[in-house]
Design a protein around this motif. Structure first.
Motif, short mmCIF file in Angstrom:
data_model
loop_
_atom_site.label_atom_id
_atom_site.label_comp_id
_atom_site.label_asym_id
_atom_site.label_seq_id
_atom_site.Cartn_x
_atom_site.Cartn_y
_atom_site.Cartn_z
N VAL A 67 0.64 -0.82 -0.29
CA VAL A 67 -0.06 0.03 0.03
C VAL A 67 0.96 1.81 0.09
O VAL A 67 1.73 1.44 0.43
N ALA A 68 0.85 2.22 -0.80
CA ALA A 68 1.33 3.52 -0.68
C ALA A 68 0.07 4.31 -1.41
O ALA A 68 -0.92 4.36 -1.33
N LEU A 69 0.44 5.52 -0.35
CA LEU A 69 0.49 7.05 -0.28
C LEU A 69 0.18 8.00 -1.27
O LEU A 69 1.51 8.19 -0.77
N SER A 70 -0.50 8.69 -1.83
CA SER A 70 -0.23 9.07 -2.92
C SER A 70 -0.55 10.75 -2.38
O SER A 70 -1.62 10.75 -2.11
N GLY A 71 0.13 12.06 -3.03
CA GLY A 71 -0.05 13.46 -2.82
C GLY A 71 -1.38 13.87 -4.22
O GLY A 71 -1.62 15.09 -4.62
N GLU A 72 -2.08 12.98 -4.98
CA GLU A 72 -2.92 13.25 -6.07
C GLU A 72 -3.43 13.30 -6.19
O GLU A 72 -4.50 13.45 -4.75
N SER A 73 -3.63 15.01 -6.65
CA SER A 73 -5.27 15.51 -6.27
C SER A 73 -5.35 17.08 -5.92
O SER A 73 -5.80 17.73 -5.79
N ARG B 62 -12.78 16.34 -14.78
CA ARG B 62 -12.17 16.37 -15.74
C ARG B 62 -10.97 15.95 -15.80
O ARG B 62 -11.00 15.14 -15.94
N PHE B 63 -10.27 16.65 -15.25
CA PHE B 63 -8.85 16.57 -15.62
C PHE B 63 -8.20 15.34 -14.27
O PHE B 63 -7.64 14.41 -14.85
N VAL B 64 -8.90 15.54 -13.41
CA VAL B 64 -8.19 14.49 -11.89
C VAL B 64 -8.30 13.33 -12.55
O VAL B 64 -7.54 12.16 -12.40
N ARG B 65 -9.90 13.00 -13.06
CA ARG B 65 -9.90 11.75 -13.41
C ARG B 65 -8.86 10.98 -14.81
O ARG B 65 -8.46 9.79 -14.69
N VAL B 66 -8.65 12.04 -15.71
CA VAL B 66 -7.33 11.53 -16.12
C VAL B 66 -6.24 10.82 -15.19
O VAL B 66 -5.21 10.44 -16.06
N LEU B 67 -5.44 11.39 -14.02
CA LEU B 67 -4.50 11.29 -13.77
C LEU B 67 -5.65 10.42 -12.44
O LEU B 67 -4.38 9.33 -12.25
N LEU C 111 0.24 -3.52 -6.28
CA LEU C 111 0.40 -2.10 -5.59
C LEU C 111 -0.62 -1.19 -5.56
O LEU C 111 -1.24 -0.22 -6.36
N GLU C 112 -1.58 -1.27 -4.02
CA GLU C 112 -2.65 -0.36 -3.61
C GLU C 112 -2.40 1.18 -3.80
O GLU C 112 -0.91 0.87 -2.75
N VAL C 113 -2.82 1.96 -4.56
CA VAL C 113 -2.05 3.67 -3.99
C VAL C 113 -3.40 4.30 -3.40
O VAL C 113 -4.80 4.60 -4.56
N ARG C 114 -3.50 4.46 -1.73
CA ARG C 114 -4.25 5.45 -2.01
C ARG C 114 -4.12 6.85 -2.14
O ARG C 114 -2.82 7.47 -2.06
N VAL C 115 -5.23 7.69 -2.14
CA VAL C 115 -5.18 9.16 -2.59
C VAL C 115 -6.27 10.34 -1.31
O VAL C 115 -7.01 10.10 -1.09
N PRO C 116 -5.47 10.34 0.19
CA PRO C 116 -6.27 11.34 0.84
C PRO C 116 -7.34 12.49 0.36
O PRO C 116 -7.87 13.04 0.84
N PHE C 117 -6.04 12.65 -0.49
CA PHE C 117 -6.86 14.37 -1.10
C PHE C 117 -8.24 14.19 -2.17
O PHE C 117 -8.57 15.05 -1.95
N CYS C 118 -8.29 13.13 -2.07
CA CYS C 118 -9.43 13.11 -2.84
C CYS C 118 -11.40 12.54 -1.95
O CYS C 118 -11.34 11.94 -2.21
N ASP C 119 -10.36 12.60 -0.46
CA ASP C 119 -11.61 12.32 -0.01
C ASP C 119 -12.60 13.22 -0.04
O ASP C 119 -12.62 14.46 0.39
N HIS C 120 -13.36 13.14 -0.25
CA HIS C 120 -14.95 13.49 -0.57
C HIS C 120 -15.20 14.96 0.53
O HIS C 120 -15.65 15.52 0.38
N ARG C 121 -15.43 15.03 1.64
CA ARG C 121 -15.75 15.73 2.54
C ARG C 121 -14.12 16.29 2.47
O ARG C 121 -14.66 18.57 2.64
N LEU C 122 -13.10 16.66 1.96
CA LEU C 122 -11.93 17.63 2.18
C LEU C 122 -12.15 17.66 0.22
O LEU C 122 -12.64 19.28 0.54
N VAL C 123 -12.93 17.49 -0.54
CA VAL C 123 -13.20 17.92 -2.11
C VAL C 123 -14.33 19.24 -1.64
O VAL C 123 -14.47 19.84 -2.23
N GLU C 124 -15.29 18.52 -1.18
CA GLU C 124 -16.12 19.63 0.04
C GLU C 124 -16.32 20.90 0.10
O GLU C 124 -16.41 22.00 -0.31
N TYR C 125 -15.33 21.17 1.00
CA TYR C 125 -15.46 21.64 1.94
C TYR C 125 -14.89 22.79 0.91
O TYR C 125 -14.36 24.43 0.80
N VAL C 126 -13.22 22.33 0.58
CA VAL C 126 -12.26 23.42 -0.05
C VAL C 126 -12.78 24.01 -0.98
O VAL C 126 -12.67 24.94 -1.95
#
Length: 612
Positions: A374-380, A466-471, A484-499
């Protein structure tokens, strides 16, 4: 994390179709190297390949439960980060569990809440449930589209899978691509639901698709909505940090080794520092990995895309956070290796490539998989917080097109690689214009929102839908190709909605990109990273890379009857092979990469191309 597939055929007994189901399932072996399972009953057949992450002995699939004397069967890919809370709630309602897996929680959640279980999940997931009680298939995808999910309607049902290759393994699915599919291949617009292959569609993010004898229906359970943001700057910064702390803590949960992807940029550095602090509470060290190229740091030349090399910043973070760090150093020949290129294309099922950046990502993940699952990534983070140059470029802000396309030619060169008659038939500019108009039509405007703030909201919405879905698709395919499982913390919907709903004046309060993220994590990141200007994922500057590409392209030119020349202009490719490698134009380098990608895709998949 896993690979799922299945077949619903209301006019057949699918227990007799085991060979085809096995073939579909085995295409997902790379996504699930630890286990396999199939289940068939009447008109339904489900296949699963497992990458064991949670409850290693207890999470086997397909998972079934008997309800009202009938079978309810599930195949599931992903992680529900709130499964512990959901399990407790379901237990209080009388459900009994036999494993510690999140898969069983999702299955019982469906028994309790039906399709509405999707609204209760926090995570990344794509799953299908066959409910024998009502003879219905239910397919559900996570809100941001982190996990891929495809389906293909047939005369009497549907085929589905985590990747197109699973569907294409069934004889009912045709391997054909029309002009509309080629348009999608050649643009960075990511039309929702579009899968390039004729007849194939994506389950859209935040969507439930149901299939029964009455046909196929969809409904959206989540979308990005406009809401007033009433918090001041200090409260907003504090809330962002509170969310990040909770998200990272949840996403560090695993029964297998995990690590951090570290680039030395703000996004990955912030996550690494937070993870290091949290794991330090239990005397555990963070493992971190970064990609680098032979001689890149010593010989780095700044340009308009990348002003600094990553490695010095990576090492600053590793020292400050006390991580157990390893650089994965790649050379030019490995990046240009045709076998690596073929593996990338096979992983994507399409010739959608970022050139050496895809080759290096695949090799980075392959090396990491020897140590972690498992790896955590800064994507998005760039899409969420506003990190790209186009958010600050006046031309991109005011243009009536996708912001990331405004300076594309300036950054990557103007290519004329396609055959002129094909280029005219495709009319890509019209396709992009229509796609843009559709994309912005649904962006809600806040009452009293200024024209400028609304334009920035539209830009943010386009990046997040649109763009984030490509990445995200790129990262999922490259990582799952090596298990390898890559997790993307910045895609948590609570954070996305708030910011998303924070006004641009807050997102850029100090005049820089990602102001909220920088301020929210300033106490844990090194000053060098705090001050660093955004730099994209690295690309090799070694001229040998281009020289090797030119050699491969010359070999392709020698194959005079290759079907790739039905699509690309032979003379255009020849010009790219003759350009001076150290100073080769960006467009020529891109032409070389795309021609080789396209040729390998045609060799591997042999699609029927409908060019009229």
């Amino acid at each position: 994390m896993c690979g799922i597939t299945g077949w619903i055929s209301f006019d057949r007994e699918l227990r007799a179709e085991r060979e085809t189901l096995d073939a579909m399932t085995e295409t997902m072996e790379c996504r699930g190297p630890d286990d396999r399972g199939v289940w068939a009953g009447g008109p339904a057949a489900l296949g699963h390949r497992r990458l064991a992450i949670i409850d290693l002995p207890g999470g086997r699939q397909p998972m079934t439960v008997e309800a009202d004397g009938k079978t309810v069967a599930l195949v599931y890919s992903g992680e529900a980060y709130n499964f512990t809370e959901l399990k407790a709630e379901l237990a209080s309602r009388g459900h009994r569990f036999h494993t510690d897996s999140d898969t069983e929680v999702v299955l019982h959640g469906y028994l309790e809440w039906g399709e509405a279980v999707a609204e209760r999940l926090n995570g990344m997931y794509a799953f299908a449930i066959w409910d024998e009680r009502v003879q219905r298939l239910v397919m559900i995808r996570d809100r941001m589209g982190i996990k891929p999910f495809y389906y293909y309607e047939t005369p009497d049902g549907v085929l589905f899978g985590s990747e197109p290759k699973a569907i294409l393994a069934n004889p009912l699915a045709r391997r054909s691509v029309s002009l509309d599919g080629l348009r999608e291949l050649l643009t960075l617009v990511k039309t929702p639901g579009h899968a390039v292959w004729d007849g194939m569609k994506e389950v859209e993010p935040g969507t439930v698709v149901t299939v029964d004898r009455g046909g196929l229906r969809t409904h959206t359970y989540w979308k990005l909505e406009t809401r007033p943001h009433e918090d001041d700057r200090a409260t907003t910064v504090a809330r962002v940090r509170e969310l990040l702390d909770d998200i990272v803590r949840r996403q560090l949960v695993a029964d297998v080794p995990r690590c951090m992807l570290l680039s030395g940029g703000l996004d990955s550095s912030a996550l690494t520092a937070i993870a290091a602090r949290q794991l330090g509470e239990v005397d555990e060290k963070v493992h971190s990995f970064a990609v680098d190229f032979v001689g890149q740091t010593e010989n780095f030349v700044a340009d308009d895309l990348r002003g600094t090399p990553d490695t010095p910043y990576v090492h600053d973070v590793a020292r400050a956070s006390g991580t157990l760090h390893q650089d994965i150093v790649l050379d030019a020949r490995s990046l240009a290796d045709p076998e690596v290129r073929a593996k990338v294309i096979r992983a994507r099922d399409l010739p959608i490539s970022f050139g050496d950046m895809d080759a290096s990502l695949y090799q980075l993940f392959k090396a990491i998989r020897e140590h972690s699952t498992v790896a955590l990534s800064g994507e998005s983070a760039d899409e969420v917080f506003g990190g790209y140059k186009q958010f600050f470029d006046e031309d991109a802000r005011s243009a009536d097109t996708f912001p990331w396309l405004v300076n594309f030619v300036e950054q990557f060169g103007d290519s004329d690689l396609l055959r002129p008659e094909l280029s005219a038939a495709l009319n890509v500019p019209a396709y992009v214009k229509d796609s843009y108009n559709t994309a912005v039509a649904g962006v809600q405007r806040l009452d009293g929102e200024s024209d400028f703030e609304y334009r920035m909201r539209r830009s943010s919405h386009l990046h997040l839908t649109r763009f984030v879905r490509v990445l995200l698709d790129r990262k999922d395919r490259a990582s799952m190709a090596v298990g390898l499982e890559v997790r993307v913390p910045f895609c948590d919907h609570r954070l996305v909605e708030y910011v998303y709903n924070a006004p641009w004046s807050l997102k850029s309060f100090d005049g820089r990109e990602k102001s909220l993220l920088r301020e929210a994590t300033r106490d844990v990141i090194p000053r060098s990273v705090y001050d660093r200007v955004k730099s994209p994922y690295p690309s090799t500057q070694d001229p040998e890379y281009v020289t090797v590409l030119q050699g491969h392209a010359k070999d392709l030119l020698a194959r005079t009857s290759h079907p790739v020349f039905d699509l690309i202009d032979r003379d255009g490719l020849r010009r790219a092979t003759e350009a001076s490698a150290p100073q080769i134009p960006r467009a020529s380098r891109r032409d070389l990469e795309y021609s080789l990608d396209l040729a390998i895709w045609l060799d591997l998949y042999k699609p029927e191309l409908k060019l009229a």
